[in-house]
Design a protein around this motif. Structure first.
Motif, PDB file in Angstrom:
ATOM      1  N   THR A  48      28.592 -30.884  15.329  1.00 20.86           N
ATOM      2  CA  THR A  48      28.771 -29.554  14.946  1.00 20.86           C
ATOM      3  C   THR A  48      29.704 -28.889  15.922  1.00 20.86           C
ATOM      4  O   THR A  48      30.414 -29.411  16.731  1.00 20.86           O
ATOM      5  N   TRP A  49      30.040 -27.547  15.557  1.00 19.24           N
ATOM      6  CA  TRP A  49      31.108 -26.737  16.304  1.00 19.24           C
ATOM      7  C   TRP A  49      30.284 -25.694  17.005  1.00 19.24           C
ATOM      8  O   TRP A  49      29.527 -24.946  16.723  1.00 19.24           O
ATOM      9  N   ASP A  50      31.184 -25.367  18.170  1.00 20.53           N
ATOM     10  CA  ASP A  50      30.510 -24.271  19.156  1.00 20.53           C
ATOM     11  C   ASP A  50      31.445 -23.321  18.943  1.00 20.53           C
ATOM     12  O   ASP A  50      32.519 -23.145  19.586  1.00 20.53           O
ATOM     13  N   PHE A  51      30.996 -22.047  18.301  1.00 13.28           N
ATOM     14  CA  PHE A  51      31.985 -21.025  17.947  1.00 13.28           C
ATOM     15  C   PHE A  51      32.116 -20.337  19.289  1.00 13.28           C
ATOM     16  O   PHE A  51      33.340 -19.314  19.314  1.00 13.28           O
ATOM     17  N   THR A  52      31.563 -20.575  20.387  1.00 10.58           N
ATOM     18  CA  THR A  52      31.977 -19.850  21.760  1.00 10.58           C
ATOM     19  C   THR A  52      33.117 -20.652  22.240  1.00 10.58           C
ATOM     20  O   THR A  52      33.850 -19.916  23.201  1.00 10.58           O
ATOM     21  N   SER A  53      33.454 -21.387  21.641  1.00 13.43           N
ATOM     22  CA  SER A  53      34.694 -22.367  22.490  1.00 13.43           C
ATOM     23  C   SER A  53      35.769 -22.076  21.610  1.00 13.43           C
ATOM     24  O   SER A  53      35.830 -21.757  20.435  1.00 13.43           O
ATOM     25  N   PRO A  54      37.234 -22.343  22.248  1.00 10.67           N
ATOM     26  CA  PRO A  54      38.182 -22.423  21.653  1.00 10.67           C
ATOM     27  C   PRO A  54      38.327 -23.264  20.150  1.00 10.67           C
ATOM     28  O   PRO A  54      37.622 -24.113  20.222  1.00 10.67           O
ATOM     29  N   ILE A  55      38.951 -22.824  18.989  1.00 10.58           N
ATOM     30  CA  ILE A  55      39.024 -23.619  18.076  1.00 10.58           C
ATOM     31  C   ILE A  55      39.671 -24.916  18.564  1.00 10.58           C
ATOM     32  O   ILE A  55      39.480 -25.921  17.838  1.00 10.58           O
ATOM     33  N   GLU A  56      40.672 -24.892  19.550  1.00 10.72           N
ATOM     34  CA  GLU A  56      41.062 -26.150  19.946  1.00 10.72           C
ATOM     35  C   GLU A  56      40.102 -27.251  20.310  1.00 10.72           C
ATOM     36  O   GLU A  56      40.211 -28.527  20.174  1.00 10.72           O
ATOM     37  N   GLN A  57      39.012 -26.483  20.684  1.00  6.82           N
ATOM     38  CA  GLN A  57      37.997 -27.655  21.109  1.00  6.82           C
ATOM     39  C   GLN A  57      36.760 -27.815  19.897  1.00  6.82           C
ATOM     40  O   GLN A  57      35.934 -28.902  20.416  1.00  6.82           O
ATOM     41  N   TRP A  58      37.130 -27.486  19.035  1.00  5.20           N
ATOM     42  CA  TRP A  58      36.037 -27.696  17.644  1.00  5.20           C
ATOM     43  C   TRP A  58      36.345 -29.144  17.300  1.00  5.20           C
ATOM     44  O   TRP A  58      37.417 -29.591  17.143  1.00  5.20           O
ATOM     45  N   ASN A  59      35.278 -29.968  17.186  1.00  9.90           N
ATOM     46  CA  ASN A  59      35.333 -31.182  16.799  1.00  9.90           C
ATOM     47  C   ASN A  59      36.180 -31.530  15.262  1.00  9.90           C
ATOM     48  O   ASN A  59      35.840 -30.779  14.551  1.00  9.90           O
ATOM     49  N   GLY A  60      37.089 -32.300  15.549  1.00  5.49           N
ATOM     50  CA  GLY A  60      37.904 -32.830  14.416  1.00  5.49           C
ATOM     51  C   GLY A  60      38.970 -31.810  13.933  1.00  5.49           C
ATOM     52  O   GLY A  60      39.714 -31.958  12.967  1.00  5.49           O
ATOM     53  N   VAL A  61      38.970 -30.844  14.751  1.00  3.67           N
ATOM     54  CA  VAL A  61      39.999 -29.734  14.460  1.00  3.67           C
ATOM     55  C   VAL A  61      41.353 -29.842  15.304  1.00  3.67           C
ATOM     56  O   VAL A  61      40.995 -30.064  16.608  1.00  3.67           O
ATOM     57  N   GLU A  62      42.524 -29.705  14.858  1.00  6.33           N
ATOM     58  CA  GLU A  62      43.821 -29.965  15.637  1.00  6.33           C
ATOM     59  C   GLU A  62      44.522 -28.545  15.450  1.00  6.33           C
ATOM     60  O   GLU A  62      44.768 -28.325  14.283  1.00  6.33           O
ATOM     61  N   VAL A  63      45.145 -28.125  16.481  1.00  5.98           N
ATOM     62  CA  VAL A  63      45.849 -26.818  16.449  1.00  5.98           C
ATOM     63  C   VAL A  63      47.155 -27.088  16.995  1.00  5.98           C
ATOM     64  O   VAL A  63      47.219 -27.552  18.178  1.00  5.98           O
TER      65      VAL A  63
END
Length: 297
Positions: A48-63
């Motif tokens: 799952t995603w941790d919304f307290t972390s930057p988007i770049e650290q969300w699993n499977g998301v590349e920025v």
């Protein structure tokens, strides 16, 4: 001195405005990601995603450059629908939601993802029609929608995606004929239409697909004659056209069967040049084994 100060102040304002615009755009994209999370039961994802972390650290998301360019949530226990706001991810080049339990229909705004190169939604429970505007995704190189519950015709506009290399619509409920425009896909290497309810004759224009390596049309209701233009498909290694309603297989007589790894037809007089183990050498089109190329890069 005053003019220099004015110039510096103007530059600072411009820089600040651009930074704010960039943050605003990323904020819009973040909202689209949260919509995806909420509409697919994100709290129960495998990762799952941790919304307290930057988007770049969300699993499977590349920025890249403050824009979301890739989402890879392959086999991540997504349950629910793809939100319409997915179309707000304008910079997205890769979207892989394959091997989940996604339901509902394909959102109409998915055709707004003009930078998309890879769209993988196979092995889900998506129903409804393929959006007619799918042909506007000019940069698309791979479209994989196999093993869903998609219905209706194959959009004629698919023939507009000139850079398409992989098109897999197998194991759905698609009806109608194979569009003549498919013959325009000069870079196509893999075409899978296995196990649908397609009818009519195979367009002779498909003989122009000289880079085609895999062609799987088995388990449909296709009829007529096999086009003699199939003799031009010199790159073809896998051909499966069994379990259809063809009247004649004469169009295959000009094909050099020595080129094939898999060669399946209903005409038993046509045999490959050498024997092979069909259980060992199987096409990715007819086989829905649990794997994904994106995870092997």
């Amino acid at each position: 001195m005053k003019s220099i100060f004015t110039l510096l102040f103007s530059i600072l304002v411009l820089f600040t405005a651009k930074a704010e615009d960039s943050e605003t755009i990323l904020s819009q994209e973040k909202k689209a990601l949260i919509d995806l999370f909420e509409s697919t039961n994100g709290v129960n994802w495998s990762n799952t995603w941790d919304f307290t972390s930057p988007i770049e650290q969300w699993n499977g998301v590349e920025v890249v450059d403050k824009h979301v360019v890739s989402i890879n949530l392959f086999n991540n226990n997504l349950n629910g629908t793809i939100p319409e706001s997915i179309g707000d991810l304008k910079y997205l080049t890769h979207l892989n939601l394959a091997f989940n339990s996604i339901t509902g229909v394909l959102p109409k705004d998915i055709v707004e993802l003009k930078n998309l190169k890879v769209l993988k939604l196979e092995m889900n429970r998506i129903k409804g029609a393929i959006p007619s505007g799918i042909g506007s995704l000019n940069d698309l190189e791979e479209l994989s929608l196999f093993n869903n519950f998609l219905s209706g015709p194959i959009p004629e506009g698919l023939g507009n995606i000139k850079g398409l290399k992989i098109l897999n619509l197998s194991s759905n409920n698609l009806k109608g004929t194979i569009p003549i425009s498919i013959g325009n896909l000069s870079k196509l290497e893999i075409l899978g239409l296995f196990e649908n309810s397609l009818e009519g004759a195979i367009p002779q224009e498909m003989g122009k697909l000289t880079k085609l390596k895999e062609l799987v049309l088995a388990n449909n209701q296709l009829g007529g004659d096999i086009p003699t233009e199939f003799g031009q498909l010199a790159s073809l290694k896998i051909l499966q056209i069994q379990n259809n309603r063809f009247k004649s297989f004469k169009g295959l007589q000009s094909i050099d069967t020595r080129q094939f790894l898999v060669f399946d037809t209903d005409d038993k007089s046509l045999q490959p040049y050498k024997e092979f183990d069909l259980e060992r050498v199987r096409t990715r089109m007819a086989d829905t084994k649990f794997e994904d190329d994106d995870n092997n890069e």
